[in-house]
Design an enzyme around this catalytic site. Structure first.
Site, mmCIF file in Angstrom:
data_model
loop_
_atom_site.group_PDB
_atom_site.id
_atom_site.type_symbol
_atom_site.label_atom_id
_atom_site.label_comp_id
_atom_site.label_asym_id
_atom_site.label_seq_id
_atom_site.Cartn_x
_atom_site.Cartn_y
_atom_site.Cartn_z
ATOM 1 N N LYS A 1 24.554 62.099 52.445
ATOM 2 C CA LYS A 1 23.354 62.429 53.220
ATOM 3 C C LYS A 1 23.315 63.928 53.520
ATOM 4 C CE LYS A 1 22.979 57.795 55.126
ATOM 5 N NZ LYS A 1 24.164 57.106 54.587
ATOM 6 N N ILE B 1 22.422 73.852 55.512
ATOM 7 C CA ILE B 1 21.727 74.999 54.903
ATOM 8 C C ILE B 1 22.052 75.041 53.414
ATOM 9 C CG2 ILE B 1 21.680 76.350 57.025
ATOM 10 C CD1 ILE B 1 24.051 77.989 55.740
ATOM 11 N N GLY C 1 21.385 42.131 58.570
ATOM 12 C CA GLY C 1 20.394 41.090 58.893
ATOM 13 C C GLY C 1 19.256 40.921 57.905
ATOM 14 N N GLY C 2 19.141 41.804 56.926
ATOM 15 C CA GLY C 2 18.047 41.669 55.946
ATOM 16 C C GLY C 2 18.295 40.496 55.005
HETATM 17 P P1 BMP Z 1 26.133 47.204 54.557
HETATM 18 O O1 BMP Z 1 25.503 46.371 53.439
HETATM 19 O O2 BMP Z 1 27.582 46.872 54.752
HETATM 20 O O3 BMP Z 1 25.350 47.185 55.805
HETATM 21 O O4 BMP Z 1 26.171 48.718 54.016
HETATM 22 C C1 BMP Z 1 25.033 49.466 53.774
HETATM 23 C C2 BMP Z 1 25.399 50.809 53.197
HETATM 24 O O5 BMP Z 1 24.225 51.582 53.042
HETATM 25 C C3 BMP Z 1 26.335 51.647 54.040
HETATM 26 O O6 BMP Z 1 27.124 52.451 53.155
HETATM 27 C C4 BMP Z 1 25.427 52.543 54.849
HETATM 28 O O7 BMP Z 1 26.039 53.768 55.207
HETATM 29 C C5 BMP Z 1 24.291 52.769 53.859
HETATM 30 N N1 BMP Z 1 22.964 52.989 54.465
HETATM 31 C C6 BMP Z 1 22.400 52.065 55.323
HETATM 32 O O8 BMP Z 1 22.979 51.038 55.639
HETATM 33 N N2 BMP Z 1 21.143 52.309 55.824
HETATM 34 C C7 BMP Z 1 20.434 53.413 55.523
HETATM 35 O O9 BMP Z 1 19.327 53.542 55.981
HETATM 36 C C8 BMP Z 1 20.991 54.345 54.632
HETATM 37 C C9 BMP Z 1 22.260 54.118 54.113
HETATM 38 O O10 BMP Z 1 22.788 54.986 53.284
#
Ligand code: BMP
Length: 246
Positions: A84, A88, A206-207
């Protein structure tokens, strides 16, 4: 070399999967590499790409994960560095240089940092090496509303402005929460078909995979639902094939 977009679709096609595995390992630092290798080995032929985050990169560094990079290259799996980028230009370019040198195909960046002396040269450098830049436009956690969801007056919102910027700046993809079909629909309307949509939030956050498959997103980013499963391979296959089951 083919573009990042082509490499993504070739891998998704070959592996019959739109799952991007977030290789997020927890636990003792000395055991993380082995844990990551083991899940990758078990799932490599049923995922579309691999996303690496601080979970591996902080304790091990780029040199420490060269085995993981090698495994991905051998399997034709695009490798995304989820740092992410948010600084700068000179610092951003230093990060980009290291990631590209170590074999990463794409990276995530935060559009809050802006274009001039922010992401302009990042985009140029990554594209010069056929890599991809994915911009965060609406994150999957609740607090996303406080930043990406911020209203700007006149009915405008950060989320819509960032989606438009992703298009104007030539981003290869955007990251939009899997928990909001509406945001995915709106983002697609703004960015068009030329920009891929990557969606985290399925499983541990939760999705629902069934609902995600009804959206117009391209790739589902999943970490814990696979990494913490008793049988990561079975978990990945179930997610990759859920559309037919659901
Ligand atoms: P998980 O399925 O265990 O929740 O992991 C999701 C992954 O995606 C993690 O690496 C998290 O840092 C990343 N992520 C996220 O969950 N939401 C965002 O909006 C952006 C992400 O990069």
């Amino acid at each position: 070399m083919t573009s990042f977009r082509e490499r993504m679709s070739q891998s998704a096609e070959r592996h019959q999967s739109r799952v991007v595995l977030a290789l997020d390992v927890w636990g003792p630092y000395g055991k993380r590499l082995a844990a990551a290798r083991s899940v990758l080995e078990a799932t490599r032929d049923r995922i579309a790409a691999v996303k690496v985050n601080h979970h591996l990169l902080l304790p091990l560094g780029l040199t420490g994960i060269k085995d993981i990079v090698g495994m991905c290259k051998r399997e034709g799996l695009p490798l995304i560095a989820d740092l992410k980028i948010n600084d700068i230009e000179s610092t951003n370019l230093n990060i980009v240089g290291s990631l590209l040198d170590f074999g990463f195909d794409a990276l995530t960046a935060n559009p809050f940092v802006g274009w001039r002396e922010g992401l302009e040269k990042v985009m140029e450098e990554v594209h010069a090496k056929d890599g991809g830049v994915l911009l965060l436009v609406y994150m999957s956690h609740q607090g996303a509303e406080d930043g990406y969801g911020l209203g700007l007056g006149g009915g405008e919102s950060m989320f819509r402005v960032f989606s438009q910027r992703a298009k104007d700046w030539g981003a290869d993809g955007i990251v939009v929460s899997a928990k909001s079909a509406e945001k995915i629909r709106e983002a697609r309307r703004i960015v068009g078909e030329g920009c891929m949509i990557f969606s985290p939030g399925v499983g541990a956050q939760g999705g629902s995979p069934e609902e995600w498959y009804r959206t117009d997103a391209d790739y589902m980013i999943v970490g814990r639902a696979v990494m913490d499963a008793q049988d990561p391979r079975e978990a990945v296959i179930s997610l990759a094939e859920r559309r037919e089951i659901g």
